[in-house]
Write a protein that holds these residues in place. Structure first.
Motif, PDB file in Angstrom:
ATOM      1  N   THR A 150      62.261  18.816 -56.091  1.00 27.59           N
ATOM      2  CA  THR A 150      62.083  18.042 -55.687  1.00 27.59           C
ATOM      3  C   THR A 150      61.708  17.475 -57.130  1.00 27.59           C
ATOM      4  O   THR A 150      60.709  17.071 -57.926  1.00 27.59           O
ATOM      5  CB  THR A 150      60.804  18.232 -54.351  1.00 27.59           C
ATOM      6  N   GLY A 151      60.820  16.226 -56.945  1.00 27.96           N
ATOM      7  CA  GLY A 151      60.377  15.127 -57.099  1.00 27.96           C
ATOM      8  C   GLY A 151      58.808  15.523 -57.256  1.00 27.96           C
ATOM      9  O   GLY A 151      59.074  15.391 -58.625  1.00 27.96           O
ATOM     10  N   GLN A 152      58.261  16.298 -56.609  1.00 29.90           N
ATOM     11  CA  GLN A 152      57.170  16.589 -57.018  1.00 29.90           C
ATOM     12  C   GLN A 152      57.141  17.570 -57.925  1.00 29.90           C
ATOM     13  O   GLN A 152      55.678  17.528 -59.113  1.00 29.90           O
ATOM     14  CB  GLN A 152      56.367  17.013 -55.151  1.00 29.90           C
TER      15      GLN A 152
ATOM     16  N   ILE B  75      52.994   7.244 -58.037  1.00 27.80           N
ATOM     17  CA  ILE B  75      53.038   6.648 -56.620  1.00 27.80           C
ATOM     18  C   ILE B  75      54.543   7.949 -56.213  1.00 27.80           C
ATOM     19  O   ILE B  75      54.441   8.805 -56.995  1.00 27.80           O
ATOM     20  CB  ILE B  75      54.247   5.714 -57.188  1.00 27.80           C
ATOM     21  N   ASN B  76      54.467   8.531 -55.390  1.00 28.50           N
ATOM     22  CA  ASN B  76      55.164   9.175 -54.137  1.00 28.50           C
ATOM     23  C   ASN B  76      55.835   8.834 -53.415  1.00 28.50           C
ATOM     24  O   ASN B  76      55.122   8.527 -52.611  1.00 28.50           O
ATOM     25  CB  ASN B  76      53.920  10.557 -54.260  1.00 28.50           C
ATOM     26  N   TYR B  77      57.466   8.404 -53.675  1.00 26.56           N
ATOM     27  CA  TYR B  77      57.683   8.282 -52.459  1.00 26.56           C
ATOM     28  C   TYR B  77      58.889   9.205 -52.298  1.00 26.56           C
ATOM     29  O   TYR B  77      59.888   9.284 -53.047  1.00 26.56           O
ATOM     30  CB  TYR B  77      58.352   6.741 -52.831  1.00 26.56           C
ATOM     31  N   ARG B  78      58.780   9.964 -50.927  1.00 28.29           N
ATOM     32  CA  ARG B  78      59.825  10.694 -50.839  1.00 28.29           C
ATOM     33  C   ARG B  78      59.279  12.164 -51.588  1.00 28.29           C
ATOM     34  O   ARG B  78      60.859  12.853 -52.169  1.00 28.29           O
ATOM     35  CB  ARG B  78      60.981  10.721 -50.329  1.00 28.29           C
ATOM     36  N   ALA B  79      58.659  12.530 -51.885  1.00 23.94           N
ATOM     37  CA  ALA B  79      58.061  13.117 -53.350  1.00 23.94           C
ATOM     38  C   ALA B  79      58.913  14.843 -52.622  1.00 23.94           C
ATOM     39  O   ALA B  79      58.779  15.921 -53.896  1.00 23.94           O
ATOM     40  CB  ALA B  79      56.653  13.917 -53.793  1.00 23.94           C
ATOM     41  N   ASP B  80      58.312  15.336 -51.613  1.00 23.67           N
ATOM     42  CA  ASP B  80      58.524  16.279 -51.160  1.00 23.67           C
ATOM     43  C   ASP B  80      60.366  17.045 -50.457  1.00 23.67           C
ATOM     44  O   ASP B  80      60.856  17.572 -49.995  1.00 23.67           O
ATOM     45  CB  ASP B  80      57.753  17.338 -50.305  1.00 23.67           C
TER      46      ASP B  80
ATOM     47  N   GLN C 297      58.109  26.723 -56.164  1.00 21.89           N
ATOM     48  CA  GLN C 297      58.297  27.459 -55.039  1.00 21.89           C
ATOM     49  C   GLN C 297      59.469  26.639 -54.496  1.00 21.89           C
ATOM     50  O   GLN C 297      59.427  26.909 -53.522  1.00 21.89           O
ATOM     51  CB  GLN C 297      57.290  26.948 -54.536  1.00 21.89           C
ATOM     52  N   SER C 298      59.757  24.414 -55.076  1.00 19.11           N
ATOM     53  CA  SER C 298      60.839  24.229 -54.539  1.00 19.11           C
ATOM     54  C   SER C 298      62.488  24.307 -55.627  1.00 19.11           C
ATOM     55  O   SER C 298      62.797  22.698 -55.248  1.00 19.11           O
ATOM     56  CB  SER C 298      59.812  23.050 -54.073  1.00 19.11           C
TER      57      SER C 298
END
Length: 399
Positions: free
Chosen positions: A282-284, A80-85, A194-195
């Motif tokens: 980020t969540g990612q 599940i990827n929701y607003r991951a970045d 990186q983020s």
């Protein structure tokens, strides 16, 4: 009639929670009165989100406030990827990098986990009314567990573990300086991030954000700080933290002001809004770290195992063995913000997961509702073992 009954129960519960958090005194009553308007914000979602399924509806309808990244280590199709970045405020999730740096230095023989630390050195970093009860709870627990020597010293490893469990900002700041900024930067380099922003001391953040210390009204102060570059803001925070740490006059003046104004001296919405200036990730990227941790690939197998030994406190402390084969997490909960990173595998599927979940810049009433029930923790944990909740989440975010 049912709406009136619900409203009465909600506000009664809200007031009780408020006094538990802020204290049963006239100052707390005045604070509640001054912020009564803010407490109306987001009421409409409280009645709709009395269950985790209702929470998934909030997530789908409020993408600006939520990030959900849930990854299976063995089955990528279930991701599940929701607003991951989307950059999100970390809060005390930044402690993950203190833990990882600590583990790396211990494994390299550069830090002694049994080193005795005077507990009073951590209290130096405590600002009045800024999660002050967390520090008091942490010290009480250490004393009750006989972890404090007759000389008032605590082993470094126990100090770190207690800070993580109780989200103790004062101990976190002590560890920030104990471990060292250069060592933390080296960890970032090894992790190839990186983020994600480097952690900052919480004393420096809250001192920098206090409008009266800058001689400004809140809105003007917030705009000025928001206009700074990331490097300028970081240097301002580090400078204020260092001065609070070493300058007795500045330390006394700041402490007196925070005591007088019961913290930042601003309203609930303003306290929520300032968190946008805290370090972000980020969540990612954080979920990727949790997957790496599952696979013992955070720097090395020995470092990963040591990090997991610190993060598995919910499994050890909260009796999760009925649902989990193993589990570890870091959570944060401050006005407007609820988030967490975790790893684990349920006893049902034994499928390993790595997750990052953020509820960011929440409406005030809705935050009180979620916070009082620790809904974000329940949601994250059940996402690993409840297929129905995963399906409900997928349905809402795909609309």
């Amino acid at each position: 009639m049912r709406i009136l009954k619900f409203a009465g129960v909600f506000f009664g519960t809200l007031i009780l929670i408020f006094f538990i958090v802020f204290g049963f005194n006239l100052d707390a009553l005045q604070t509640l009165y001054n912020n009564s308007g803010d407490l109306q914000e987001g009421q409409e979602w409280v009645s709709k989100s009395t269950s985790l399924k209702g929470l998934t509806q909030y997530i789908g309808s409020n993408p600006q406030h939520a990030t959900i990244v849930s990854r299976s280590v063995t089955n990528p199709d279930t991701t599940i990827n929701y607003r991951a970045d989307q950059p999100r405020t970390m809060g005390t999730l930044s402690n993950f990098f203190l833990i990882t740096t600590y583990a790396r230095l211990v494994e390299a023989g550069q830090l002694d986990p049994d080193e005795l630390i005077p507990i009073e050195k951590t209290t130096r970093f405590q600002l009045p009314y800024i999660d002050e009860s967390h520090h008091e709870d942490a010290i009480n627990v250490l004393q009750n567990k006989n972890a404090v020597t007759n000389n008032g010293d605590v082993p470094l490893n126990k100090l770190l573990q207690t800070a993580i469990i109780y989200n103790d900002l004062a101990i976190s700041d002590f560890l920030f300086y104990k471990i060292g900024q250069e060592s933390i930067k080296e960890t970032f380099s090894l992790l190839e991030l990186q983020s994600t922003d480097l952690p900052l001391p919480f004393t420096g953040l809250y001192i920098t954000l206090h409008p009266d210390l800058a001689g400004r009204k809140f809105n003007t102060h917030f705009e000025k700080l928001s206009a700074l570059s990331k490097d300028e803001f970081r240097q301002t925070v580090l400078s204020n933290a260092q001065q609070f740490k070493t300058d007795e006059e500045f330390h006394g003046r700041v402490t007196k002001l925070f005591e007088k104004q019961q913290g930042l001296g601003i309203g609930f919405k303003e306290r929520r809004n300032i968190l946008s200036l805290f370090p972000k990730s980020t969540g990612q990227e954080l979920a990727d770290l949790m997957v790496q941790l599952e696979k013992n690939e955070v720097i090395s197998a020995s470092v990963s195992e040591r990090v997991k030994g610190i993060m598995d406190w919910p499994y050890q402390e909260q009796g999760l063995n009925n649902d989990f084969k193993y589990y570890g997490a870091l959570y944060d909960n401050r006005l407007g913000l609820l988030n967490g990173i975790d790893y684990g595998a349920s006893v049902y599927s034994e499928e390993p997961f790595g997750q990052a979940v953020f509820f960011d810049s929440l409406q005030v009433a809705f935050w009180f509702h979620m916070s009082s029930n620790l809904m974000h923790q329940d949601y994250q944990q059940r996402m690993m073992w409840d297929p129905a909740l995963r399906e409900a989440t997928l349905q809402e975010i795909s609309k």
